[in-house]
Design a protein around this motif. Structure first.
Motif, short mmCIF file in Angstrom:
data_model
loop_
_atom_site.label_atom_id
_atom_site.label_comp_id
_atom_site.label_asym_id
_atom_site.label_seq_id
_atom_site.Cartn_x
_atom_site.Cartn_y
_atom_site.Cartn_z
N GLY A 141 0.79 -1.22 0.00
CA GLY A 141 0.00 0.00 0.00
C GLY A 141 0.82 1.26 0.00
O GLY A 141 0.28 2.36 0.12
N LEU A 142 2.16 1.15 -0.16
CA LEU A 142 3.03 2.31 -0.07
C LEU A 142 3.01 3.14 -1.35
O LEU A 142 3.49 4.27 -1.35
CB LEU A 142 4.45 1.86 0.22
CG LEU A 142 5.44 2.90 0.75
CD1 LEU A 142 4.92 3.54 2.01
CD2 LEU A 142 6.80 2.27 0.99
N ALA A 143 2.45 2.61 -2.45
CA ALA A 143 2.44 3.35 -3.70
C ALA A 143 1.58 4.61 -3.62
O ALA A 143 1.75 5.53 -4.42
CB ALA A 143 1.94 2.46 -4.84
N ARG A 144 0.67 4.67 -2.65
CA ARG A 144 -0.20 5.85 -2.50
C ARG A 144 0.38 6.86 -1.52
O ARG A 144 -0.33 7.76 -1.07
CB ARG A 144 -1.58 5.41 -2.02
CG ARG A 144 -2.32 4.53 -3.01
CD ARG A 144 -3.71 4.20 -2.53
NE ARG A 144 -3.69 3.45 -1.28
CZ ARG A 144 -3.57 2.13 -1.19
NH1 ARG A 144 -3.45 1.43 -2.30
NH2 ARG A 144 -3.57 1.53 -0.03
N PHE A 145 1.67 6.75 -1.19
CA PHE A 145 2.32 7.68 -0.28
C PHE A 145 2.12 9.11 -0.76
O PHE A 145 2.28 9.41 -1.93
CB PHE A 145 3.81 7.34 -0.21
CG PHE A 145 4.63 8.29 0.61
CD1 PHE A 145 4.74 8.12 1.97
CD2 PHE A 145 5.28 9.36 0.01
CE1 PHE A 145 5.50 8.99 2.73
CE2 PHE A 145 6.04 10.23 0.76
CZ PHE A 145 6.14 10.05 2.11
N PHE B 289 0.29 16.81 3.53
CA PHE B 289 -0.27 17.73 2.53
C PHE B 289 0.40 19.10 2.63
O PHE B 289 0.74 19.73 1.63
CB PHE B 289 -1.77 17.86 2.72
CG PHE B 289 -2.41 18.90 1.83
CD1 PHE B 289 -2.71 18.60 0.51
CD2 PHE B 289 -2.69 20.16 2.32
CE1 PHE B 289 -3.27 19.56 -0.32
CE2 PHE B 289 -3.25 21.13 1.50
CZ PHE B 289 -3.54 20.82 0.18
N TYR B 290 0.61 19.55 3.85
CA TYR B 290 1.22 20.86 4.06
C TYR B 290 2.70 20.88 3.68
O TYR B 290 3.21 21.90 3.22
CB TYR B 290 1.05 21.26 5.53
CG TYR B 290 1.53 22.65 5.86
CD1 TYR B 290 0.77 23.76 5.51
CD2 TYR B 290 2.74 22.86 6.51
CE1 TYR B 290 1.21 25.04 5.81
CE2 TYR B 290 3.19 24.13 6.81
CZ TYR B 290 2.41 25.22 6.45
OH TYR B 290 2.86 26.49 6.74
N VAL B 291 3.38 19.73 3.84
CA VAL B 291 4.82 19.68 3.58
C VAL B 291 5.13 19.21 2.16
O VAL B 291 6.05 19.74 1.51
CB VAL B 291 5.52 18.76 4.61
CG1 VAL B 291 6.98 18.57 4.27
CG2 VAL B 291 5.37 19.34 6.01
N LEU B 292 4.40 18.22 1.66
CA LEU B 292 4.73 17.60 0.38
C LEU B 292 3.91 18.13 -0.80
O LEU B 292 4.42 18.24 -1.91
CB LEU B 292 4.56 16.09 0.46
CG LEU B 292 5.42 15.34 1.47
CD1 LEU B 292 5.17 13.85 1.36
CD2 LEU B 292 6.88 15.64 1.26
N ILE B 293 2.64 18.41 -0.59
CA ILE B 293 1.74 18.74 -1.69
C ILE B 293 1.64 20.25 -1.92
O ILE B 293 1.76 20.74 -3.04
CB ILE B 293 0.34 18.14 -1.45
CG1 ILE B 293 0.47 16.66 -1.11
CG2 ILE B 293 -0.54 18.35 -2.67
CD1 ILE B 293 1.16 15.83 -2.15
N PHE B 294 1.43 20.99 -0.86
CA PHE B 294 1.19 22.43 -1.00
C PHE B 294 2.38 23.19 -1.58
O PHE B 294 2.20 24.00 -2.50
CB PHE B 294 0.78 23.00 0.36
CG PHE B 294 0.46 24.46 0.33
CD1 PHE B 294 -0.71 24.92 -0.24
CD2 PHE B 294 1.35 25.39 0.87
CE1 PHE B 294 -1.01 26.27 -0.28
CE2 PHE B 294 1.06 26.74 0.84
CZ PHE B 294 -0.12 27.17 0.26
N PRO B 295 3.64 22.98 -1.10
CA PRO B 295 4.76 23.77 -1.65
C PRO B 295 5.00 23.55 -3.15
O PRO B 295 5.10 24.53 -3.89
CB PRO B 295 5.95 23.32 -0.80
CG PRO B 295 5.35 22.85 0.46
CD PRO B 295 4.07 22.21 0.08
N PRO B 296 5.12 22.30 -3.66
CA PRO B 296 5.37 22.16 -5.11
C PRO B 296 4.21 22.66 -5.96
O PRO B 296 4.43 23.17 -7.07
CB PRO B 296 5.61 20.66 -5.28
CG PRO B 296 4.99 20.02 -4.11
CD PRO B 296 5.12 20.99 -2.99
#
Length: 323
Positions: free
Chosen positions: A127-131, A229-236
């Motif tokens: 299930g790690l592919a959805r990291f 979400f705040y660290v990985l998704i929002f900045p890029p």
């Protein structure tokens, strides 16, 4: 009585894994730390005695520093035979992670051995592919004999084989912990479920002799999605939008190029931070694809022309003649 020799007819060893709490999970290195109580129960006919011959004593404790004790000065001082049971996919052996404990033996020969400690498990996560939105990760743990096969040591489940502090309501309440210190709060991972099943394996080295192995499947749940979400998704995502906005700036503005270069530097710095959290694997993770898109968006600003041609009128030519 030789504590290194198993019972003549073999021993039926029952195991129980009690997960006290999830200490930590490293998806990048596929490690999982569990605070556990590892229990074993078996019967040794050589330890049977009559309580009437010993002042009605029905049980006794025997030293079990055992072959698993990490202290060199305690090796070989176990007073009774101990089962040859250990997990196969541990980063560190039981001799370094489980605390030594005595064995409780009753007059019928029944023995019970419980040890607390930390299991450093090398996981093959499912299930790690959805990291980082992999809300459920499953880690298998194989527990069985190392030197003794199924003819001399048969492995079974003690009280279902497992206990734990589960967060789901549909889990059997009889397998839920009751201690106030059990479980975790304000942590990234929760123990979702645990299962146990006994399998008989055969190996090329050992012919057709069965090797009973208990397969535990530990399922944990990530409860810190907002953090990722705040660290990985929002900045890029923000950097990608800002990189596109550069093309709407007038070429006459001198800060256009410096703003684009700043976006490229910020994208690379964010990538270094994110790589510390992402697992290194051959599978394509969607968050890695998002980082690549953000990086490519920032690189397009680097290819902008450095100067802009501004049309000017030709200067008149003056012919000066001396009188």
């Amino acid at each position: 009585y030789d504590p290194l020799v198993p019972p003549t007819a073999g021993a039926d060893v029952l195991v129980n894994l009690r997960v006290f709490k999830v200490v930590g999970v490293s998806a990048a290195s596929s490690h999982m730390l569990l605070k556990v109580w590892f229990r074993q129960s078996w019967t040794d006919p050589r330890l049977v005695w009559s309580p009437g011959d010993y002042d009605n004593v029905t049980s006794a404790y025997f030293r079990a520093a055992s072959r698993y004790d990490g202290a060199s000065n305690n090796r070989g001082v176990n007073e009774i035979w101990l089962p040859d049971i250990r997990p196969y996919n541990l980063g560190e052996g039981f001799e370094d992670t489980l605390q030594p404990s005595d064995v409780l033996v009753n007059h019928t020969g029944g023995a019970f051995w419980s040890r607390p400690g930390v299991m450093d498990v090398l996981c093959k996560f499912d299930g790690l592919a959805r990291f980082p939105f992999d809300h459920k990760l499953t880690c298998p743990i194989d527990v069985g004999g190392w030197m003794l096969d199924g003819q001399r040591q048969r492995v079974g489940l003690l009280d279902g084989g497992y206990e734990g502090d589960f967060v789901e309501d549909d889990v059997d309440s009889s397998a839920t912990l009751v201690e106030a210190s059990a479980g975790s709060s304000f942590t990234e991972w929760d123990l979702l479920s645990l299962s146990a099943v006994v399998r008989n394996l055969t190996y090329v080295c050992c012919g057709d002799d069965p090797w009973p192995v208990v397969l535990y499947e530990v399922t944990i749940r990530r409860n810190a999605s907002f953090f990722y979400f705040y660290v990985l998704i929002f900045p890029p995502t923000t950097l990608a939008i800002l990189a596109i906005s550069v093309f709407f700036v007038s070429p006459a503005v001198g800060e256009r190029l410096s703003f684009g270069v700043t976006l490229v530097v910020a994208s690379q710095f964010g990538k270094l931070v994110v790589m510390q959290l992402m697992p290194i694997c051959s599978e394509l993770l969607w968050v890695r694809l998002l980082l690549n898109i953000s990086e490519l968006s920032g690189d397009t600003t680097r290819d902008m022309p450095r100067t802009c041609a501004v049309p000017t009128r030709p200067r008149p030519r003056l012919d000066l003649q001396c009188a």
